[in-house]
Design a protein around this motif. Structure first.
Motif, short mmCIF file in Angstrom:
data_model
loop_
_atom_site.label_atom_id
_atom_site.label_comp_id
_atom_site.label_asym_id
_atom_site.label_seq_id
_atom_site.Cartn_x
_atom_site.Cartn_y
_atom_site.Cartn_z
N GLN A 247 6.90 -11.63 10.21
CA GLN A 247 7.50 -12.31 9.06
C GLN A 247 6.93 -11.76 7.75
OE1 GLN A 247 6.51 -16.37 9.85
NE2 GLN A 247 7.66 -16.41 11.77
N ASP A 248 5.64 -11.57 7.71
CA ASP A 248 5.02 -11.06 6.49
C ASP A 248 5.54 -9.66 6.14
OD1 ASP A 248 3.64 -13.41 6.61
OD2 ASP A 248 1.69 -12.53 7.07
N ARG A 249 5.74 -8.84 7.17
CA ARG A 249 6.27 -7.50 6.91
C ARG A 249 7.72 -7.55 6.44
NH1 ARG A 249 3.26 -6.21 11.69
NH2 ARG A 249 5.16 -6.17 12.96
N VAL A 250 8.49 -8.50 6.97
CA VAL A 250 9.88 -8.66 6.51
C VAL A 250 9.91 -9.03 5.04
CG1 VAL A 250 11.93 -10.13 6.72
CG2 VAL A 250 10.82 -9.25 8.77
N VAL A 251 9.05 -9.95 4.63
CA VAL A 251 9.00 -10.35 3.22
C VAL A 251 8.61 -9.16 2.34
CG1 VAL A 251 7.81 -11.82 1.54
CG2 VAL A 251 8.51 -12.77 3.75
N GLN A 252 7.62 -8.39 2.76
CA GLN A 252 7.23 -7.21 1.97
C GLN A 252 8.37 -6.21 1.86
OE1 GLN A 252 3.21 -5.60 3.07
NE2 GLN A 252 3.13 -7.37 4.44
N ALA A 253 9.11 -6.02 2.93
CA ALA A 253 10.25 -5.08 2.90
C ALA A 253 11.34 -5.57 1.94
CB ALA A 253 10.82 -4.91 4.31
N MET A 254 11.57 -6.89 1.91
CA MET A 254 12.56 -7.43 0.99
C MET A 254 12.16 -7.17 -0.46
SD MET A 254 13.39 -11.14 2.72
CE MET A 254 14.13 -11.66 1.18
N VAL A 255 10.88 -7.37 -0.74
CA VAL A 255 10.41 -7.16 -2.12
C VAL A 255 10.62 -5.70 -2.53
CG1 VAL A 255 8.34 -7.11 -3.57
CG2 VAL A 255 8.74 -9.03 -2.00
N GLN A 256 10.30 -4.76 -1.65
CA GLN A 256 10.45 -3.34 -1.97
C GLN A 256 11.92 -2.95 -2.11
OE1 GLN A 256 8.02 -1.26 -2.83
NE2 GLN A 256 6.68 -3.05 -2.62
N ALA A 257 12.80 -3.58 -1.33
CA ALA A 257 14.22 -3.20 -1.33
C ALA A 257 14.98 -3.82 -2.51
CB ALA A 257 14.86 -3.63 -0.03
N HIS A 258 14.44 -4.86 -3.08
CA HIS A 258 15.17 -5.56 -4.15
C HIS A 258 14.31 -5.74 -5.38
CE1 HIS A 258 18.45 -6.48 -1.38
NE2 HIS A 258 17.53 -6.77 -0.49
#
Length: 258
Positions: free
Chosen positions: A247-258
């Motif tokens: 979950q933490d990695r998903v949140v980090q990926a969202m931040v980088q993508a948007h």
């Protein structure tokens, strides 16, 4: 009775006068609150906290008992019929009113401890979007805006950036590093997660054996507010820490993508 009677006249209680010692003047009765300063004549008065404070005490430490108590308020008349079924029906009615897709959704309790409950990320996403847009500022944010005569500060995006949205500020905040067992800090159940990543994450956790969820808000790299919901189900022996790391990695990926 169809014809209620009248209560007996109110007579303030005065404790007995303490006996005086030899050669002393009798002591005055010890009155807890002077009669002239008693605003009510009831047995007791209980003043609840603000809704935002109650939400924070419920959501940040994930207090299941308080969550069930909040659901129970929906059973109270007017509008409620005193039953769990009636309270859950009012909850569904609210979700339907704000546009949540109720397909496959099942509500069984207020805390989410029941395995009979069923939610979807889409339903949670809609709810989070609506709660972001509702004009319910914290008392401090509302007072500051009125004092500055700047009602525009109460717009949803400005409220989020200034940490003035009452619902969002009741959620745990990731990475604060507080002592989680104390359950009295801003971080709550997210205090020890995503530390040192400089991410603005305000979200709610959900945990059962083999089940882990994270839903809330994060500020993207562009400054945009992103709502997200990650629900993970597996065998009861699935390591919860493994699920949380994903979950933490998903949140980090969202931040980088948007």
């Amino acid at each position: 009775s169809d014809t209620p009677g009248r209560a007996a006249p109110f007579t303030p209680y005065l404790p007995p006068t303490p006996p005086a010692g030899a050669g002393e003047k009798p002591a005055e009765p010890e009155v807890f609150v002077p009669v002239a300063r008693r605003p009510e004549q009831g047995v007791a008065v209980v003043r609840s906290e603000s809704p935002q404070a109650v939400l924070a005490r419920t959501l940040r430490p994930s207090d299941n008992l308080l969550a069930e108590s909040l659901l129970a308020t929906l059973a109270h008349p007017p509008g409620g019929n005193g039953t769990l079924r009636g309270a859950l029906a009012r909850e569904r009615a609210f979700l339907r009113q704000i546009g949540v897709d109720l397909s496959g959704l099942k509500l069984a309790d207020g805390s989410g401890l029941s395995r009979d409950s069923r939610l979807s990320p889409r339903a949670l996403g809609t709810l989070l979007t609506v709660m972001h847009d509702l004009p319910y500022p914290t008392p401090a944010a509302q007072a500051a805006a009125l004092k500055a005569a700047q009602p525009a500060r109460l717009l949803p995006a400005a409220l989020y950036r200034s940490r003035g949205n009452a619902f969002i500020e009741a959620l745990p905040q990731a990475g604060t590093g507080e002592n989680v067992p104390a359950h009295d800090g801003r971080g709550g159940t997210l205090a020890l997660r995503m530390r040192g990543l400089n991410l603005d994450v305000r979200a709610k956790t959900g945990t059962l054996p083999g089940v882990s969820a994270l839903a809330g808000y994060v500020t993207g790299r562009s400054g945009r507010t992103l709502a997200f919901a990650v629900l993970m189900n597996g065998p009861e022996d699935t390591p919860i820490l493994t699920l949380r790391a994903v979950q933490d990695r998903v949140v980090q990926a969202m931040v980088q993508a948007h």
